[in-house]
Design a protein around this motif. Structure first.
Motif, PDB file in Angstrom:
ATOM      1  N   GLU A 109     -14.695  18.273  19.272  1.00  0.00           N
ATOM      2  CA  GLU A 109     -15.074  18.914  20.685  1.00  0.00           C
ATOM      3  C   GLU A 109     -15.118  18.041  21.645  1.00  0.00           C
ATOM      4  O   GLU A 109     -15.230  16.691  21.763  1.00  0.00           O
ATOM      5  CB  GLU A 109     -16.659  19.263  20.518  1.00  0.00           C
ATOM      6  N   ALA A 114     -12.292  18.038  29.905  1.00  0.00           N
ATOM      7  CA  ALA A 114     -11.911  19.134  29.210  1.00  0.00           C
ATOM      8  C   ALA A 114     -10.722  19.702  30.256  1.00  0.00           C
ATOM      9  O   ALA A 114      -9.715  20.486  29.716  1.00  0.00           O
ATOM     10  CB  ALA A 114     -12.815  20.244  29.226  1.00  0.00           C
ATOM     11  N   ASP A 115     -11.035  19.545  31.536  1.00  0.00           N
ATOM     12  CA  ASP A 115      -9.758  20.029  32.326  1.00  0.00           C
ATOM     13  C   ASP A 115      -8.245  19.474  32.189  1.00  0.00           C
ATOM     14  O   ASP A 115      -7.308  19.992  31.929  1.00  0.00           O
ATOM     15  CB  ASP A 115     -10.063  19.887  33.728  1.00  0.00           C
ATOM     16  N   GLU A 118      -6.923  20.526  28.821  1.00  0.00           N
ATOM     17  CA  GLU A 118      -6.687  21.817  28.852  1.00  0.00           C
ATOM     18  C   GLU A 118      -5.330  21.878  29.493  1.00  0.00           C
ATOM     19  O   GLU A 118      -4.199  22.714  28.920  1.00  0.00           O
ATOM     20  CB  GLU A 118      -7.595  22.652  29.537  1.00  0.00           C
ATOM     21  N   ARG A 130     -12.486  27.424  24.283  1.00  0.00           N
ATOM     22  CA  ARG A 130     -12.681  26.008  24.745  1.00  0.00           C
ATOM     23  C   ARG A 130     -12.866  25.468  23.029  1.00  0.00           C
ATOM     24  O   ARG A 130     -12.613  24.109  22.822  1.00  0.00           O
ATOM     25  CB  ARG A 130     -13.962  25.909  25.653  1.00  0.00           C
ATOM     26  N   ASN A 131     -13.560  25.978  22.136  1.00  0.00           N
ATOM     27  CA  ASN A 131     -13.554  25.455  21.127  1.00  0.00           C
ATOM     28  C   ASN A 131     -12.319  24.918  20.092  1.00  0.00           C
ATOM     29  O   ASN A 131     -12.068  24.264  19.338  1.00  0.00           O
ATOM     30  CB  ASN A 131     -14.354  26.268  19.955  1.00  0.00           C
ATOM     31  N   LEU A 133      -9.659  23.919  21.455  1.00  0.00           N
ATOM     32  CA  LEU A 133      -8.815  22.835  22.497  1.00  0.00           C
ATOM     33  C   LEU A 133      -8.415  21.658  21.618  1.00  0.00           C
ATOM     34  O   LEU A 133      -7.314  21.274  21.771  1.00  0.00           O
ATOM     35  CB  LEU A 133      -9.818  22.467  23.630  1.00  0.00           C
TER      36      LEU A 133
END
Length: 232
Positions: A109, A114-115, A118, A130-131, A133
């Motif tokens: 996770e 995260a940005d 991504e 999101r999960n 990624l």
DNA sequence: AGTAAGATCCAC
DNA sequence: TGGATCTTACTT
């Protein structure tokens, strides 16, 4: 709560270390961009002469080679290899120096960055939920920004700079309480059956990848009496 | 020198 | 279920 991993933490057999990495954090800074991953799914790989049984599914099954050299080195470095000519996958090297071993990071996770993760994924593939990624070793490698061959051998204990990157492994204060285990994913033959139940994951976690048989593994499993319930 | 098989992911 | 994409290890 986490604490920095030490060489001693990782000097045991990979199959013993693997479940202790569930819930650990892998912090990477690549080209100045930081990502923190919470590890939710791993697989142990031994090597020739590692532990009490050979691992026919390991890159180190035949002894030291140029490719698997990192697996034979000091624990706490990261073995980054190229999968199918496309994906950079990340292992934590385990066991004492001179003995091959690693734990493949298969799912996690993204807690921070995260940005960034991504954007990296978008450059190389498709961004979904999101999960997803860092769900699966190829996507995980993309998300944390480590690439073959430049980042192979980077040290996650000292956090020393290596090819413009730094990595650090942080272990949970307490071991994960709900851990499941089963056959490794995509591994050929007997090595991908419950004869080697060396895949570990946090029970029920949504970032764990889906199980798939490796080449000839379903047949090998049937021969030794594996049942579908053994897969999760 | 030639080749087959990947510790995968994605689209058909 | 097959294609992408390329490295490695094993065969000739």
């Amino acid at each position: 709560m986490t604490r920095p991993a030490s060489r001693v933490d990782l000097a045991a057999l990979p199959v013993e270390v693997a479940p202790t990495l569930l819930g650990a954090h892998l912090e990477t800074v690549v080209a100045g961009e930081r990502v923190v991953l919470r590890i939710t799914e791993v697989e142990a790989y031994h090597g020739l002469g590692t532990g009490d049984r050979p691992d026919p599914g390991s890159h180190a099954r035949g002894g030291p080679t140029a490719r698997n050299a990192t697996m034979w080195g000091e624990p706490g470095h990261l073995y980054v290899y190229l999968s199918h000519g496309i994906h950079s996958c990340v292992n934590v090297v385990c066991g004492p120096e001179g003995v091959a071993g690693g734990v493949l990071l298969r799912g996690g996770e993204v807690l921070e960055g995260a940005d960034v993760a991504e954007r990296r994924r978008r450059e190389r593939g498709v961004v979904r939920a999101r999960n997803d990624l860092a769900r699966g070793p190829g996507r995980l490698g993309d998300a944390v920004g480590l690439r073959h061959p430049v980042h192979d051998g980077i040290d996650a204990v000292t956090g020393a700079e290596h090819a413009g990157a730094r990595t650090r492994l942080l272990l949970p204060e307490h071991p994960a309480s709900a851990v499941s285990s089963g056959p490794r994913v995509g591994v050929a033959g007997i090595a991908g059956t419950t004869a080697f139940p060396w895949r570990f994951w946090l029970t029920g976690d949504p970032t764990v990848s889906v199980f798939r048989w490796g080449r000839g593994a379903a047949e090998a499993a049937a021969r030794q009496g594996d049942t579908p319930s053994m897969l999760d």
